[in-house]
Write a protein that holds these residues in place. Structure first.
Motif, PDB file in Angstrom:
ATOM      1  N   PHE A 132      66.033 100.073 -31.000  1.00  0.00           N
ATOM      2  CA  PHE A 132      65.712  99.098 -32.032  1.00  0.00           C
ATOM      3  C   PHE A 132      66.983  98.430 -32.560  1.00  0.00           C
ATOM      4  N   LYS A 133      68.047  99.197 -32.742  1.00  0.00           N
ATOM      5  CA  LYS A 133      69.268  98.664 -33.331  1.00  0.00           C
ATOM      6  C   LYS A 133      70.087  97.848 -32.340  1.00  0.00           C
ATOM      7  N   PHE A 134      70.257  98.358 -31.121  1.00  0.00           N
ATOM      8  CA  PHE A 134      71.161  97.705 -30.170  1.00  0.00           C
ATOM      9  C   PHE A 134      70.429  96.886 -29.106  1.00  0.00           C
ATOM     10  N   GLY A 135      69.155  97.160 -28.886  1.00  0.00           N
ATOM     11  CA  GLY A 135      68.383  96.402 -27.908  1.00  0.00           C
ATOM     12  C   GLY A 135      68.819  96.613 -26.470  1.00  0.00           C
ATOM     13  N   GLN A 136      69.470  97.737 -26.152  1.00  0.00           N
ATOM     14  CA  GLN A 136      69.967  98.024 -24.811  1.00  0.00           C
ATOM     15  C   GLN A 136      69.222  99.230 -24.229  1.00  0.00           C
ATOM     16  N   TYR A 137      68.525  99.030 -23.131  1.00  0.00           N
ATOM     17  CA  TYR A 137      67.741 100.124 -22.556  1.00  0.00           C
ATOM     18  C   TYR A 137      68.402 100.767 -21.333  1.00  0.00           C
ATOM     19  N   LYS A 138      69.255 100.050 -20.618  1.00  0.00           N
ATOM     20  CA  LYS A 138      69.865 100.615 -19.419  1.00  0.00           C
ATOM     21  C   LYS A 138      70.713 101.856 -19.703  1.00  0.00           C
ATOM     22  N   PRO A 139      71.561 101.878 -20.754  1.00  0.00           N
ATOM     23  CA  PRO A 139      72.310 103.106 -21.036  1.00  0.00           C
ATOM     24  C   PRO A 139      71.403 104.294 -21.314  1.00  0.00           C
ATOM     25  N   LEU A 140      70.263 104.046 -21.969  1.00  0.00           N
ATOM     26  CA  LEU A 140      69.327 105.134 -22.243  1.00  0.00           C
ATOM     27  C   LEU A 140      68.718 105.670 -20.948  1.00  0.00           C
ATOM     28  N   HIS A 141      68.447 104.785 -20.000  1.00  0.00           N
ATOM     29  CA  HIS A 141      67.882 105.220 -18.720  1.00  0.00           C
ATOM     30  C   HIS A 141      68.888 106.042 -17.919  1.00  0.00           C
ATOM     31  N   TRP A 142      70.131 105.593 -17.891  1.00  0.00           N
ATOM     32  CA  TRP A 142      71.154 106.364 -17.184  1.00  0.00           C
ATOM     33  C   TRP A 142      71.349 107.740 -17.824  1.00  0.00           C
ATOM     34  N   ALA A 143      71.449 107.757 -19.142  1.00  0.00           N
ATOM     35  CA  ALA A 143      71.629 109.029 -19.834  1.00  0.00           C
ATOM     36  C   ALA A 143      70.430 109.941 -19.605  1.00  0.00           C
ATOM     37  N   GLY A 144      69.233 109.371 -19.616  1.00  0.00           N
ATOM     38  CA  GLY A 144      68.029 110.169 -19.450  1.00  0.00           C
ATOM     39  C   GLY A 144      67.980 110.891 -18.119  1.00  0.00           C
ATOM     40  N   PHE A 145      68.129 110.151 -17.029  1.00  0.00           N
ATOM     41  CA  PHE A 145      68.056 110.791 -15.714  1.00  0.00           C
ATOM     42  C   PHE A 145      69.266 111.681 -15.456  1.00  0.00           C
ATOM     43  N   GLY A 146      70.407 111.337 -16.043  1.00  0.00           N
ATOM     44  CA  GLY A 146      71.575 112.197 -15.900  1.00  0.00           C
ATOM     45  C   GLY A 146      71.369 113.554 -16.543  1.00  0.00           C
ATOM     46  N   PHE A 147      70.821 113.577 -17.758  1.00  0.00           N
ATOM     47  CA  PHE A 147      70.566 114.838 -18.448  1.00  0.00           C
ATOM     48  C   PHE A 147      69.483 115.657 -17.741  1.00  0.00           C
ATOM     49  N   VAL A 148      68.435 114.993 -17.247  1.00  0.00           N
ATOM     50  CA  VAL A 148      67.378 115.727 -16.543  1.00  0.00           C
ATOM     51  C   VAL A 148      67.928 116.347 -15.262  1.00  0.00           C
TER      52      VAL A 148
ATOM     53  N   GLY B  64      67.298 114.303 -21.901  1.00  0.00           N
ATOM     54  CA  GLY B  64      66.976 113.413 -20.800  1.00  0.00           C
ATOM     55  C   GLY B  64      65.611 112.765 -20.948  1.00  0.00           C
ATOM     56  N   ILE B  65      64.584 113.576 -21.133  1.00  0.00           N
ATOM     57  CA  ILE B  65      63.228 113.038 -21.242  1.00  0.00           C
ATOM     58  C   ILE B  65      63.095 112.184 -22.502  1.00  0.00           C
ATOM     59  N   GLY B  66      63.715 112.609 -23.600  1.00  0.00           N
ATOM     60  CA  GLY B  66      63.644 111.849 -24.843  1.00  0.00           C
ATOM     61  C   GLY B  66      64.281 110.475 -24.734  1.00  0.00           C
ATOM     62  N   SER B  67      65.284 110.328 -23.854  1.00  0.00           N
ATOM     63  CA  SER B  67      65.914 109.025 -23.654  1.00  0.00           C
ATOM     64  C   SER B  67      65.035 108.082 -22.835  1.00  0.00           C
ATOM     65  N   LEU B  68      64.117 108.644 -22.059  1.00  0.00           N
ATOM     66  CA  LEU B  68      63.325 107.842 -21.133  1.00  0.00           C
ATOM     67  C   LEU B  68      61.963 107.431 -21.680  1.00  0.00           C
ATOM     68  N   VAL B  69      61.304 108.332 -22.402  1.00  0.00           N
ATOM     69  CA  VAL B  69      59.905 108.085 -22.763  1.00  0.00           C
ATOM     70  C   VAL B  69      59.738 106.883 -23.694  1.00  0.00           C
ATOM     71  N   MET B  70      60.769 106.558 -24.474  1.00  0.00           N
ATOM     72  CA  MET B  70      60.640 105.455 -25.426  1.00  0.00           C
ATOM     73  C   MET B  70      61.152 104.130 -24.888  1.00  0.00           C
TER      74      MET B  70
END
Length: 554
Positions: A361-377, A406-412
């Motif tokens: 919501f604050k930064f409007g960037q989803y790609k870093p969240l996707h990378w972090a998500g799959f990396g943590f999983v 990981g999952i928390g970064s991806l589901v939203m």
């Protein structure tokens, strides 16, 4: 509100440009005051999310008990597969129906189906009755989860959606978190049947709240006949039949029949042919209003987003089901205790998902969240593969935290990423495909690890010397033996051999999860960085006009 202008997705223009009245597009958008009607509606959606997800995980600790009580044996996979298949195949049809008839009536029907199915499952006296009840539950829950997201998208601009979807996910995660513990507690103190009955009262409450507060604007056709003629009946029949056929073949393969059996080959081939026929029908001029419009796959960001939601939800189900199973088999925990030991993953998931929703919501960037998500999983799956009977509590708690991150970064973040590259008019259809792939992923999230686990058990069956144990495990009962009298009656040597076999089989299962996580990480590179819209223009939304009329009359 200003119009949305989507540019052609070419190599020259790497982003989708949107007009915005925000003076600071890079910062968080300004929020507006929400009405009482909004909060009442949103509260009812959150309660519905809790119900769906409670039922989705309440069985994780009691399936072995159900398998033994109803003598399901190697048919146990259908208890979950019927739920997942039903929830998956209904999504596109539900999306189209909600576009034609509005969101209210489909939501009420979904709530009724879910509650009815919960009652049938609780009173099941046979495997067939249980599977039928789970099918009704799946139809209701799948429609509910899809419509909740559509309604949220109808009443909020794209940039704000992740924030409120995060709140909704928090309630859903409470259901996920409480599910295994509630299931284990009910099974230990009463009977596994209450794992289903427990959802009847909240399901009824959701229905009453929806009747009172779910009042939304929607375009109407002049007659019912005109509305019904808009439904893509042929396309939905082809899609539901072919998807069910393919899933049936894939689930039965290696479990009930050999992969070379005609009972496996025929459903898979028919399902594949059905999907090709469905795609041709959707793109043909004979289909006036496609269920899944081909334009949804017109750019690589949307296509990649659809792939990522499938992978992330498959991995979520993978972890939710097989973490408790590790504790019940390798560690010898009871159903209740295994639910408690799995709490770190579920508890961390709530705040992590909420935090990531706020970051989007604050930064409007989803790609870093996707990378972090799959990396943590991927990290968590690799660490889970090292678990055995001597793994310390500190280790498996922290490893579950990594999985939650990981999952928390991806589901939203997957749905906003998909919708960022599509116009607002495709909200329902894109959400329908997103919801279908999510539930399709859930189906695979139990099926694939089950196949890996059982195949690995069969491959290593000779490491167990006791012929009685080998006979039971080889017959397809390996999964259902968690906390069974068989484990308690084994000699020390036989028990050590059996636990070692389960440990090695679970290790292979987590290796497979690691491979899928790395695949998701690589796919993120294909996404484009697209600015999230801060304005909303839709034919649907809160029907504030009726509220004003009531206040005037009052």
């Amino acid at each position: 509100m200003q119009d949305v202008n989507i540019t052609d997705t070419t190599e020259k223009h790497s982003e989708v440009q949107f007009s915005s009245s925000s003076p600071n597009p890079s910062g968080p958008p300004a929020t507006t005051t929400k009405s009482i009607r909004f909060w009442l509606l949103f509260s009812s959606l959150c309660l519905a999310a809790f119900c769906c997800n409670l039922e989705a995980t309440v069985l994780t600790t009691v399936i072995p008990l159900i398998v033994r009580d109803l003598h399901v044996k190697d048919q146990y996979i259908w208890v979950n597969a019927s739920y997942a298949i039903a929830a998956a195949v209904i999504q596109p049809l539900c999306g189209q129906v909600s576009n034609i008839f509005g969101r209210r009536m489909p939501m009420l029907l979904a709530l009724a189906l879910f509650t009815f199915g919960s009652g049938i499952c609780g009173g099941a006296s046979s495997t067939a009755m249980l599977i039928a009840g789970r099918t009704f539950q799946g139809l209701g829950a799948g429609s509910m989860m899809m419509l909740m997201e559509v309604i949220t998208c109808d009443i909020l601009p794209l940039r704000e959606r992740s924030k409120y979807l995060g709140f909704m996910l928090a309630f859903a995660s409470v259901g996920v978190t409480a599910g295994p513990t509630i299931g284990g507690a009910l099974a230990s103190r009463s009977t596994w049947r209450w794992a289903f009955y427990v959802c009847v009262p909240p399901g009824g409450s959701c229905f009453l709240l929806a009747v009172a507060f779910l009042r939304l604007k929607s375009p109407r056709e002049p007659t019912w006949k005109a509305a019904l003629l808009r439904v893509d009946v042929l396309g939905n029949v082809i899609f539901i039949a072919s998807t069910s056929s393919m899933l049936l073949g894939l689930i039965m393969g290696g479990q009930l029949y050999h992969w070379s059996s005609w009972r496996i080959v025929v459903p898979i081939v028919l399902g594949a042919l059905g999907w090709f026929l469905f795609a041709f029908h959707q793109a043909s001029p004979y289909c006036k209003e496609p269920t899944i419009p081909p334009r949804l796959f017109s750019n690589r960001t949307a296509v990649t987003g659809f792939a990522l939601v499938f992978l992330s939800c498959m991995l979520l189900e993978w972890i939710v089901y097989f973490l408790p199973y590790y504790f019940q088999t390798v560690r010898g925990s009871s159903a209740l205790r295994s639910g408690v030991q799995s709490l770190p993953f579920n508890c961390f998931l709530v705040p992590v998902a909420a935090i990531n929703g706020q970051l989007l919501f604050k930064f409007g960037q989803y790609k870093p969240l996707h990378w972090a998500g799959f990396g943590f999983v991927a990290l968590a799956a690799g660490l889970f593969s090292t678990m055995d009977s001597n793994t310390s509590t500190v280790k498996w708690v922290f490893w579950q935290f990594f999985a939650s991150c990981g999952i928390g970064s991806l589901v939203m973040s997957t749905l906003p990423a998909i919708q960022s590259s599509l116009p607002e008019s495709d909200v329902a259809t894109s959400t329908g495909v997103h919801a279908f792939l999510r539930n399709f992923g859930f189906a695979w999230g139990f099926t694939i690890p089950s196949l890996v686990f059982n195949n690995r058990v069969r491959a290593g069956i000779n490491t167990v010397e006791d012929p009685e144990v080998r006979a039971i495990i080889a017959s397809g009962d390996a999964y259902s033996q968690a906390n069974s009298p068989l484990f308690a009656s084994l000699t020390v040597k036989a028990k050590e051999q059996t636990i070692r076999l389960y440990t090695v089989s679970l290790r292979s299962l987590w290796y497979a999860a690691l491979a899928f996580s790395l695949l998701g990480f690589i796919l993120v590179f294909l996404e484009k960085r697209i600015k999230l819209r801060e304005s909303l223009q839709t034919q649907f939304g809160l029907d504030e006009k009726k509220d004003s009329e009531k206040e005037t009359k009052g």
